[in-house]
Design an enzyme around this catalytic site. Structure first.
Site, mmCIF file in Angstrom:
data_model
loop_
_atom_site.group_PDB
_atom_site.id
_atom_site.type_symbol
_atom_site.label_atom_id
_atom_site.label_comp_id
_atom_site.label_asym_id
_atom_site.label_seq_id
_atom_site.Cartn_x
_atom_site.Cartn_y
_atom_site.Cartn_z
ATOM 1 N N VAL A 10 -63.433 5.577 -10.906
ATOM 2 C CA VAL A 10 -63.986 4.371 -10.286
ATOM 3 C C VAL A 10 -64.860 4.729 -9.085
ATOM 4 O O VAL A 10 -65.985 4.237 -8.943
ATOM 5 C CB VAL A 10 -62.839 3.409 -9.882
ATOM 6 C CG1 VAL A 10 -63.350 2.271 -9.013
ATOM 7 C CG2 VAL A 10 -62.176 2.853 -11.129
ATOM 8 N N ASP A 29 -63.586 12.727 -0.809
ATOM 9 C CA ASP A 29 -62.335 12.836 -1.570
ATOM 10 C C ASP A 29 -61.500 13.957 -0.948
ATOM 11 O O ASP A 29 -62.056 14.948 -0.458
ATOM 12 C CB ASP A 29 -62.631 13.157 -3.045
ATOM 13 C CG ASP A 29 -61.451 12.825 -3.950
ATOM 14 O OD1 ASP A 29 -61.565 11.894 -4.774
ATOM 15 O OD2 ASP A 29 -60.389 13.490 -3.821
ATOM 16 N N LEU A 155 -64.563 -1.902 -14.816
ATOM 17 C CA LEU A 155 -65.176 -0.951 -15.749
ATOM 18 C C LEU A 155 -64.147 -0.376 -16.722
ATOM 19 O O LEU A 155 -62.956 -0.316 -16.440
ATOM 20 C CB LEU A 155 -65.875 0.184 -14.986
ATOM 21 C CG LEU A 155 -65.075 1.137 -14.099
ATOM 22 C CD1 LEU A 155 -64.285 2.156 -14.892
ATOM 23 C CD2 LEU A 155 -66.016 1.854 -13.169
ATOM 24 N N ARG A 156 -64.659 0.008 -17.895
ATOM 25 C CA ARG A 156 -63.802 0.652 -18.899
ATOM 26 C C ARG A 156 -64.158 2.125 -18.958
ATOM 27 O O ARG A 156 -65.344 2.473 -19.005
ATOM 28 C CB ARG A 156 -64.065 0.047 -20.290
ATOM 29 C CG ARG A 156 -63.703 -1.408 -20.415
ATOM 30 C CD ARG A 156 -64.401 -2.014 -21.638
ATOM 31 N NE ARG A 156 -65.848 -1.909 -21.533
ATOM 32 C CZ ARG A 156 -66.706 -2.064 -22.547
ATOM 33 N NH1 ARG A 156 -66.259 -2.314 -23.747
ATOM 34 N NH2 ARG A 156 -68.016 -1.951 -22.366
ATOM 35 N N LYS A 206 -57.917 -9.433 -11.459
ATOM 36 C CA LYS A 206 -57.842 -8.127 -12.125
ATOM 37 C C LYS A 206 -56.595 -8.055 -13.019
ATOM 38 O O LYS A 206 -56.627 -7.529 -14.131
ATOM 39 C CB LYS A 206 -57.813 -7.029 -11.054
ATOM 40 C CG LYS A 206 -57.638 -5.636 -11.577
ATOM 41 C CD LYS A 206 -58.828 -5.144 -12.374
ATOM 42 C CE LYS A 206 -58.495 -3.844 -13.076
ATOM 43 N NZ LYS A 206 -59.516 -3.433 -14.016
ATOM 44 N N GLY A 266 -48.539 -27.442 -28.627
ATOM 45 C CA GLY A 266 -47.743 -28.402 -29.382
ATOM 46 C C GLY A 266 -48.391 -28.602 -30.728
ATOM 47 O O GLY A 266 -49.078 -27.714 -31.227
ATOM 48 N N CYS A 269 -48.495 -27.140 -35.913
ATOM 49 C CA CYS A 269 -48.497 -25.757 -36.420
ATOM 50 C C CYS A 269 -47.866 -24.727 -35.491
ATOM 51 O O CYS A 269 -46.915 -24.055 -35.864
ATOM 52 C CB CYS A 269 -49.920 -25.342 -36.737
ATOM 53 S SG CYS A 269 -50.642 -26.419 -37.978
ATOM 54 N N ARG A 334 -47.468 -35.100 -33.124
ATOM 55 C CA ARG A 334 -46.272 -34.328 -33.494
ATOM 56 C C ARG A 334 -46.087 -33.191 -32.498
ATOM 57 O O ARG A 334 -47.022 -32.456 -32.200
ATOM 58 C CB ARG A 334 -46.430 -33.780 -34.919
ATOM 59 C CG ARG A 334 -46.356 -34.885 -35.955
ATOM 60 C CD ARG A 334 -46.665 -34.364 -37.326
ATOM 61 N NE ARG A 334 -48.029 -33.895 -37.444
ATOM 62 C CZ ARG A 334 -48.538 -33.376 -38.567
ATOM 63 N NH1 ARG A 334 -47.788 -33.244 -39.633
ATOM 64 N NH2 ARG A 334 -49.794 -32.973 -38.607
#
Ligand SMILES: NC(=O)c1ccc[n+]([C@@H]2O[C@H](COP(=O)([O-])OP(=O)(O)OC[C@H]3O[C@@H](n4cnc5c(N)ncnc54)[C@H](O)[C@@H]3O)[C@@H](O)[C@H]2O)c1
Length: 416
Positions: A10, A29, A155-156, A206, A266, A269, A334
């Site tokens: 990321v 980092d 993001l993926r 998220k 509801g 079905c 129903r």
């Protein structure tokens, strides 16, 4: 200038994305090996397209630094993209967030008015209950000396660059105008809606995405296990054919209307069919956990709404219930959620209930014979009470929003 702290999937994508859009970005980092690789124009993980943008932006708009002090001092906005793994109890471990925050604040002067953004994924309430107190404990006043916001990332992996550079939407959880102004500037080159929401809402959005996806996957897996138990089912073809349903592809009846809160499903079905499959699976020795939970949640949602009503409406008051059919554009009553809602209101002691449905009044009255009154028009129904409960999302109610303006409204379908 911006500083991005944490250069993983990321963080590095974010840093390069903002550089590509013309902003000056510092990247920091604590992992020296990772920083060395990036310094040598190598992406520490596989993500297509990133190497080219790294090559283009490194030492131009994107500057790697080993000094967080320098980066923070020269930046208006600091974006945290550090990891938030699970702790031993399954909670989000905030240790990386806290250590990053401590380093940021050490390098921060109160008069700098830094904006600290959490892009890492953090559970709803984290900014309010953990990040802000942490900052204040370090002697800063949030909203005065330091500003905070969260900015979840959608993001993926595998599509990180494209998802970052062409997002569907940008979400900023913040409570203050200064942060909104600066964030609007930072994202000005992204041509998509920017949603400014509360701190908790930003974080929640998220988790809406991720838990929806995990639920869908487990749902599909539970169905495959039910199919295996019963036998004779070609799971792969069944799912392929299931995916041909036009509701996956958009208008007029798209999947969004199902991934939407309300007061439960509801009709003829969904309730009976979900129950029947749970029972059939049981016969074949498979205990359907998700489908059982689906039924449980469908029952829980109605008393949940009644509890909310009871908090502000005394039982001697009139209550108008709008919508009796199980869904709009239908007179099918129903297993309609409205029936359960009205029954629960009666049980709770509300005696003066006035109901209105554009087409299902008579059928509902004849079928269920409840001790309530019916109105012939929306106007009459709304005028009869100060409290209005919307149980079915009819278009007529949406189109006449104005008549609810002075009412205590419980919009059980989130349509207004
Ligand atoms: N990976 C994804 O697809 C994705 C998508 C959206 C959101 N997220 C979220 O974004 C966050 C980051 O995810 P990621 O996959 O990029 O993680 P990652 O593990 O790849 O990167 C995190 C980086 O933060 C660094 N770091 C930790 N503490 C630090 C500190 N005090 N100072 C500076 N750097 C520090 C680590 O060295 C590491 O490089 C997580 O909260 C994750 O849940 C991830």
């Amino acid at each position: 200038m911006i500083t991005v702290i944490g250069l993983g999937f990321v963080g590095l994508t974010t840093a390069l994305g903002f550089s590509e859009k013309g902003l000056k970005v510092y990247g920091f980092d604590i992992n020296k090996k990772k920083v060395n690789l990036i310094q040598n124009k190598k992406i520490p993980f596989f993500e297509k397209g990133l190497d080219e943008v790294l090559d283009k932006n490194l030492n131009n708009n994107f500057i790697l630094t080993s000094s967080i002090e320098e980066a923070v001092k020269n930046s208006k906005v600091i974006i945290m993209c550090v990891g938030t793994p699970s702790d031993d109890n399954g909670r989000a471990d905030l240790k990386y967030i806290k250590s990053a925050l401590a380093s940021i604040l050490k390098a921060t002067d109160k008069s700098d008015k830094k904006i600290v953004i959490t892009k890492s994924t953090i559970p709803p309430s984290t900014t309010r209950n953990e990040i802000i107190p942490f900052i204040e404990n370090m002697g800063f006043k949030t909203g005065e000396d330091v500003f905070v916001a969260n900015n979840p990332e959608f993001l993926r992996e595998g599509h990180a660059w494209d998802d970052f550079i062409n997002p569907d939407r940008i979400v900023i959880g913040t409570d203050d105008e200064y942060t909104k102004k600066v964030m609007r500037e930072i994202y000005s080159k992204f041509n998509v809606p920017i949603h400014f929401v509360t701190l908790n809402t930003g974080e929640f959005i998220k988790y809406l995405s991720n838990t929806f996806l995990s639920t869908l996957i487990s749902y599909a897996n539970e169905m495959s296990m039910i199919a295996d138990s019963i036998g004779g089912i070609d799971i792969k073809s069944a799912f392929k054919i299931f995916h041909e349903d036009k509701r996956w592809f958009g208008n007029p009846a798209n999947m969004q209307s199902y991934a939407y809160p309300g007061c439960g499903f509801g009709g003829y079905c969904l309730p009976k069919d979900t129950q029947a499959l749970v029972q059939k699976a049981k016969e074949y020795n498979y205990d359907a956990k998700i489908l059982n939970s689906v039924l449980m949640v469908n029952s829980e949602i109605k008393p949940h709404w009644i509890d909310k009503i009871k908090k502000t409406v005394s039982t001697d008051k009139n209550i108008t219930v709008l919508g009796l059919s199980f869904k709009p554009e239908s007179d099918d009553i129903r297993q309609t959620p409205a029936l359960e809602i009205i029954k629960l209101l009666l049980e709770a002691g509300y005696k003066n209930i006035i109901a209105y449905d554009p087409i299902a009044n008579d059928l509902f009255d004849k079928t269920y014979n409840l001790p309530i009154k019916y109105s012939k028009s929306l106007n009459e129904a709304v005028n009869a009470s100060d409290t209005v409960v919307i149980a079915t999302g009819w278009k007529e109610f949406k189109e006449n929003k104005n008549i609810f303006s002075k009412k205590n409204i419980f919009d059980l379908r989130y349509i207004l």
